[in-house]
Design a protein around this motif. Structure first.
Motif, PDB file in Angstrom:
ATOM      1  N   PHE A 142       0.798  -1.222   0.000  1.00 50.64           N
ATOM      2  CA  PHE A 142       0.000   0.000   0.000  1.00 50.64           C
ATOM      3  C   PHE A 142       0.833   1.276   0.000  1.00 50.64           C
ATOM      4  N   ILE A 143       2.123   1.183   0.290  1.00 50.82           N
ATOM      5  CA  ILE A 143       2.912   2.408   0.379  1.00 50.82           C
ATOM      6  C   ILE A 143       3.797   2.643  -0.834  1.00 50.82           C
ATOM      7  N   ASN A 144       3.837   1.702  -1.786  1.00 54.88           N
ATOM      8  CA  ASN A 144       4.638   1.938  -2.983  1.00 54.88           C
ATOM      9  C   ASN A 144       3.820   1.648  -4.226  1.00 54.88           C
ATOM     10  N   GLU A 145       4.291   2.143  -5.353  1.00 51.64           N
ATOM     11  CA  GLU A 145       3.603   1.953  -6.622  1.00 51.64           C
ATOM     12  C   GLU A 145       4.317   0.956  -7.523  1.00 51.64           C
ATOM     13  N   ARG A 146       5.369   0.330  -7.026  1.00 55.04           N
ATOM     14  CA  ARG A 146       6.082  -0.662  -7.825  1.00 55.04           C
ATOM     15  C   ARG A 146       5.487  -2.044  -7.587  1.00 55.04           C
ATOM     16  N   ILE A 147       5.558  -2.876  -8.617  1.00 56.20           N
ATOM     17  CA  ILE A 147       5.048  -4.239  -8.497  1.00 56.20           C
ATOM     18  C   ILE A 147       6.100  -5.083  -7.781  1.00 56.20           C
ATOM     19  N   PHE A 148       5.719  -5.695  -6.686  1.00 57.27           N
ATOM     20  CA  PHE A 148       6.606  -6.493  -5.838  1.00 57.27           C
ATOM     21  C   PHE A 148       7.866  -5.730  -5.456  1.00 57.27           C
ATOM     22  N   ILE A 149       7.724  -4.482  -5.161  1.00 57.27           N
ATOM     23  CA  ILE A 149       8.736  -3.582  -4.611  1.00 57.27           C
ATOM     24  C   ILE A 149       9.843  -3.232  -5.606  1.00 57.27           C
ATOM     25  N   ILE A 150      10.212  -4.145  -6.496  1.00 57.84           N
ATOM     26  CA  ILE A 150      11.334  -3.890  -7.404  1.00 57.84           C
ATOM     27  C   ILE A 150      10.909  -3.824  -8.865  1.00 57.84           C
ATOM     28  N   GLY A 151       9.674  -4.160  -9.168  1.00 57.58           N
ATOM     29  CA  GLY A 151       9.206  -4.198 -10.545  1.00 57.58           C
ATOM     30  C   GLY A 151       8.963  -2.814 -11.118  1.00 57.58           C
ATOM     31  N   PRO A 152       8.349  -2.781 -12.291  1.00 55.20           N
ATOM     32  CA  PRO A 152       8.085  -1.477 -12.922  1.00 55.20           C
ATOM     33  C   PRO A 152       7.058  -0.672 -12.131  1.00 55.20           C
ATOM     34  N   ARG A 153       7.176   0.618 -12.256  1.00 55.98           N
ATOM     35  CA  ARG A 153       6.263   1.519 -11.545  1.00 55.98           C
ATOM     36  C   ARG A 153       4.934   1.557 -12.270  1.00 55.98           C
ATOM     37  N   ARG A 154       3.851   1.337 -11.544  1.00 60.05           N
ATOM     38  CA  ARG A 154       2.496   1.410 -12.084  1.00 60.05           C
ATOM     39  C   ARG A 154       1.763   2.479 -11.293  1.00 60.05           C
ATOM     40  N   SER A 155       1.334   3.513 -11.964  1.00 52.53           N
ATOM     41  CA  SER A 155       0.654   4.582 -11.239  1.00 52.53           C
ATOM     42  C   SER A 155      -0.705   4.823 -11.855  1.00 52.53           C
ATOM     43  N   PRO A 156      -1.777   4.628 -11.209  1.00 51.83           N
ATOM     44  CA  PRO A 156      -1.911   3.958  -9.912  1.00 51.83           C
ATOM     45  C   PRO A 156      -1.900   2.438 -10.074  1.00 51.83           C
ATOM     46  N   LYS A 157      -1.360   1.770  -9.111  1.00 46.09           N
ATOM     47  CA  LYS A 157      -1.305   0.311  -9.129  1.00 46.09           C
ATOM     48  C   LYS A 157      -2.692  -0.228  -8.782  1.00 46.09           C
ATOM     49  N   PRO A 158      -3.231  -1.147  -9.591  1.00 44.07           N
ATOM     50  CA  PRO A 158      -4.574  -1.670  -9.316  1.00 44.07           C
ATOM     51  C   PRO A 158      -4.645  -2.455  -8.002  1.00 44.07           C
ATOM     52  N   LEU A 159      -5.840  -2.508  -7.444  1.00 38.02           N
ATOM     53  CA  LEU A 159      -6.054  -3.217  -6.178  1.00 38.02           C
ATOM     54  C   LEU A 159      -5.711  -4.700  -6.299  1.00 38.02           C
ATOM     55  N   GLY A 160      -5.937  -5.282  -7.464  1.00 33.43           N
ATOM     56  CA  GLY A 160      -5.610  -6.695  -7.661  1.00 33.43           C
ATOM     57  C   GLY A 160      -4.135  -6.991  -7.452  1.00 33.43           C
ATOM     58  N   TRP A 161      -3.267  -6.112  -7.949  1.00 26.32           N
ATOM     59  CA  TRP A 161      -1.830  -6.285  -7.723  1.00 26.32           C
ATOM     60  C   TRP A 161      -1.505  -6.162  -6.246  1.00 26.32           C
ATOM     61  N   ARG A 162      -2.150  -5.221  -5.584  1.00 28.28           N
ATOM     62  CA  ARG A 162      -1.881  -5.035  -4.155  1.00 28.28           C
ATOM     63  C   ARG A 162      -2.289  -6.273  -3.355  1.00 28.28           C
ATOM     64  N   LEU A 163      -3.429  -6.864  -3.699  1.00 36.87           N
ATOM     65  CA  LEU A 163      -3.872  -8.064  -2.990  1.00 36.87           C
ATOM     66  C   LEU A 163      -2.961  -9.253  -3.280  1.00 36.87           C
ATOM     67  N   LEU A 164      -2.499  -9.380  -4.535  1.00 43.85           N
ATOM     68  CA  LEU A 164      -1.564 -10.447  -4.865  1.00 43.85           C
ATOM     69  C   LEU A 164      -0.261 -10.283  -4.088  1.00 43.85           C
ATOM     70  N   GLU A 165       0.239  -9.061  -4.017  1.00 52.84           N
ATOM     71  CA  GLU A 165       1.449  -8.801  -3.234  1.00 52.84           C
ATOM     72  C   GLU A 165       1.221  -9.124  -1.765  1.00 52.84           C
ATOM     73  N   LEU A 166       0.035  -8.805  -1.259  1.00 50.51           N
ATOM     74  CA  LEU A 166      -0.282  -9.087   0.139  1.00 50.51           C
ATOM     75  C   LEU A 166      -0.225 -10.588   0.420  1.00 50.51           C
ATOM     76  N   VAL A 167      -0.759 -11.388  -0.484  1.00 50.42           N
ATOM     77  CA  VAL A 167      -0.739 -12.847  -0.307  1.00 50.42           C
ATOM     78  C   VAL A 167       0.690 -13.377  -0.385  1.00 50.42           C
ATOM     79  N   VAL A 168       1.466 -12.885  -1.344  1.00 53.73           N
ATOM     80  CA  VAL A 168       2.854 -13.347  -1.476  1.00 53.73           C
ATOM     81  C   VAL A 168       3.675 -12.948  -0.251  1.00 53.73           C
ATOM     82  N   LEU A 169       3.496 -11.720   0.214  1.00 56.43           N
ATOM     83  CA  LEU A 169       4.247 -11.279   1.396  1.00 56.43           C
ATOM     84  C   LEU A 169       3.784 -12.003   2.663  1.00 56.43           C
ATOM     85  N   TRP A 170       2.531 -12.436   2.703  1.00 59.50           N
ATOM     86  CA  TRP A 170       2.060 -13.282   3.803  1.00 59.50           C
ATOM     87  C   TRP A 170       2.845 -14.595   3.800  1.00 59.50           C
ATOM     88  N   GLY A 171       3.052 -15.161   2.612  1.00 59.58           N
ATOM     89  CA  GLY A 171       3.844 -16.385   2.505  1.00 59.58           C
ATOM     90  C   GLY A 171       5.301 -16.177   2.910  1.00 59.58           C
TER      91      GLY A 171
END
Length: 100
Positions: A22-51
């Motif tokens: 929620f605090i960055n606009e990059r995909i998986f912190i190091i990927g390309p910048r997406r402005s604004p990043k869609p909620l789907g990417w944020r939820l996918l990142e949340l699940v991966v970071l949970w793992g």
């Protein structure tokens, strides 16, 4: 590292990992910048970071001693804790008022 320090380390890692999507606009912190990043990417990142957080916890538990078998209840409780820790980032991204 003591067991108490390991627990606090996992909680700190979970707090940081839960708010990162929620605090960055990059995909998986190091990927390309997406402005604004869609909620789907944020939820996918949340699940991966949970793992990732789960992996850190298991690694620290293995370093301290034997890994205890866990049932589905453990994963459900950890998921709820992770979502609770993500709430400040979600509020900052979607619920705060932006003044022009």
């Amino acid at each position: 590292m003591t067991a108490t320090a390991a627990v606090w380390l996992v909680i700190l890692v979970a707090l940081i990992a839960a708010n990162l999507p929620f605090i960055n606009e990059r995909i998986f912190i190091i990927g390309p910048r997406r402005s604004p990043k869609p909620l789907g990417w944020r939820l996918l990142e949340l699940v991966v970071l949970w793992g990732v957080t789960l992996g850190v916890g298991f690694a620290l538990e293995a370093r301290i001693g034997q890994i205890q078998p866990q049932g589905w209840e453990f994963y459900a409780a950890l998921g709820c804790l992770f979502l609770t820790l993500a709430f400040p980032g979600f509020v900052w991204r979607y619920l705060r008022r932006r003044h022009p």
